[in-house]
Write an enzyme that holds these catalytic residues in place. Structure first.
Site, PDB file in Angstrom:
ATOM      1  N   ASP A  67     -11.283  -7.192   0.530  1.00 41.37           N
ATOM      2  CA  ASP A  67     -12.372  -7.229   1.520  1.00 41.37           C
ATOM      3  C   ASP A  67     -12.164  -8.245   2.639  1.00 41.37           C
ATOM      4  O   ASP A  67     -13.136  -8.639   3.290  1.00 41.37           O
ATOM      5  CB  ASP A  67     -13.717  -7.520   0.842  1.00 41.37           C
ATOM      6  N   GLY A  88      -4.920  -5.757   3.233  1.00 47.96           N
ATOM      7  CA  GLY A  88      -4.439  -4.396   3.103  1.00 47.96           C
ATOM      8  C   GLY A  88      -5.060  -3.462   4.112  1.00 47.96           C
ATOM      9  O   GLY A  88      -4.616  -3.375   5.254  1.00 47.96           O
ATOM     10  N   MET A 135       0.863  -1.194   0.000  1.00 50.22           N
ATOM     11  CA  MET A 135       0.000   0.000   0.000  1.00 50.22           C
ATOM     12  C   MET A 135       0.893   1.235   0.000  1.00 50.22           C
ATOM     13  O   MET A 135       1.703   1.429   0.912  1.00 50.22           O
ATOM     14  CB  MET A 135      -0.912   0.010   1.235  1.00 50.22           C
ATOM     15  N   CYS A 187      -2.601  -1.363  -9.260  1.00 47.63           N
ATOM     16  CA  CYS A 187      -2.940  -0.064  -8.703  1.00 47.63           C
ATOM     17  C   CYS A 187      -3.961   0.656  -9.591  1.00 47.63           C
ATOM     18  O   CYS A 187      -3.731   0.822 -10.788  1.00 47.63           O
ATOM     19  CB  CYS A 187      -1.692   0.799  -8.545  1.00 47.63           C
TER      20      CYS A 187
END
Length: 337
Positions: free
Chosen positions: A202, A224, A17, A100
């Site tokens: 998720d 993440g 991230m 990304c």
């Protein structure tokens, strides 16, 4: 799970991230149960290697092996050189960013924009794999647009190019982070490939982790945003997958200790100016859901030194400890990257 010669200690991986998975965060997540972590993306543009931001992102000193570095770009030769450069700096695994969705990344035909050009995808993967003697992995999405999901073709290209493992986010670029991740295509990719497949998207609770592993057959899961301010999620999931039982939530004094440890390492790594400013988002994540956190955050955002920021954190948690407050999360509101 194995990536090349490396056997990971479990099936839980910290997602790359930008602006989050710096060395202090990766090391903390590994200590708290993650079996592996991937760095925030490093540009393949050699002209930026000397910038402070790129040098920090390429700093792996003291990190638990294997060290995985994500590179981003659109030119095969440039990405191959970036892979060689980062291996020389200590990278043990190279990860390629084709997932990304950010506009500034896609506008230069990098990240998930590459999924529109399968020939370029093949040339990039082949060039990077040929350039280094370490495993090369790929992180990507289902496709660029809804209705045009091409992940099955991209996955086959990746395996044929010699990619060692594939991490797949269950959305297209068009989805960004909206709606729900779709796991059925991840399952199809897993059935298609012989290399390890990592499911992403998720995953924000032990139950969700178990359900995604069962639904996809994936070799591992990648987490993440659910780890932002909650790095202990990895030990919670690891314990649940191993025993079927839940660990008790961390008490306020442990949250304080983890946050202070994180901040002190963060300040040393980033320095006074950047350390104070980047830390604001981490402090906000850690304190989300705690009593009086909104008022605390508004005051904390105005502090402009690491010393005053850390003192404010200590004072805030001292007040919570005096009331013996427990952390109260709403995992459904924390969607994973």
């Amino acid at each position: 799970m194995r990536i090349g010669p490396y056997t990971l200690r479990n099936r839980l991986i910290v997602a790359p991230m930008a602006g989050v998975t710096d060395r202090p965060f990766r090391m903390l997540c590994k200590r708290l149960g993650a079996g592996h972590a991937v760095s925030e993306m490093i540009t393949a543009n050699a002209m930026l290697y000397g910038t402070d931001k790129t040098r920090r992102r390429a700093n792996f000193e003291g990190e638990l092996a294997p060290v995985s570095v994500q590179i981003a770009g659109s030119d095969p030769a440039q990405l191959a050189e970036a892979a060689r450069h980062n291996v020389a700096a200590g990278a043990q695994i190279i990860d390629i960013n084709m997932g990304c969705p950010a506009k500034k990344v896609c506008n230069v035909l990098a990240g998930s924009a590459l999924l529109q050009d399968e020939d370029r995808v093949a040339r990039i993967l082949e060039a990077v794999v040929a350039a280094v003697d370490v495993p090369v992995t790929l992180k990507t999405r289902l496709g660029f647009k809804n209705g045009e999901e091409n992940i099955l073709r991209v996955a086959r290209i990746a395996e044929q190019a010699g990619i060692a493992a594939l991490a797949l986010h269950g959305r297209t670029r068009e989805d960004m982070y909206n709606g729900s991740a779709r796991y059925e295509l991840i399952g199809e990719v897993k059935r298609l490939l012989k290399i390890p497949v990592i499911a992403n998207g998720d995953i924000d609770s032990p139950e969700k982790a178990r359900a995604v592993l069962a639904a996809t057959g994936a070799d591992a899961i990648m987490i993440g945003r659910a780890a932002q301010g909650r790095p202990w999620i990895f030990r919670e999931i690891d314990h649940f997958l191993s025993t079927g039982e839940h660990l008790p939530p961390p008490r306020v004094d442990e949250i304080r200790a983890i946050l202070v440890e994180h901040l002190e390492d963060h300040y040393r790594f980033h320095g006074e100016y950047s350390g104070c400013r980047i830390a604001r988002k981490h402090i906000a994540w850690y304190t989300s859901g705690l009593k009086g956190s909104n008022e605390f955050r508004q005051a904390m955002y105005r502090l402009d030194s690491t010393a005053t920021q850390l003192a404010a954190v200590e004072q805030y948690f001292a007040g919570l400890a005096a009331e013996s407050e427990r952390l109260c999360y709403e995992p459904s509101a924390r969607l994973a990257a």
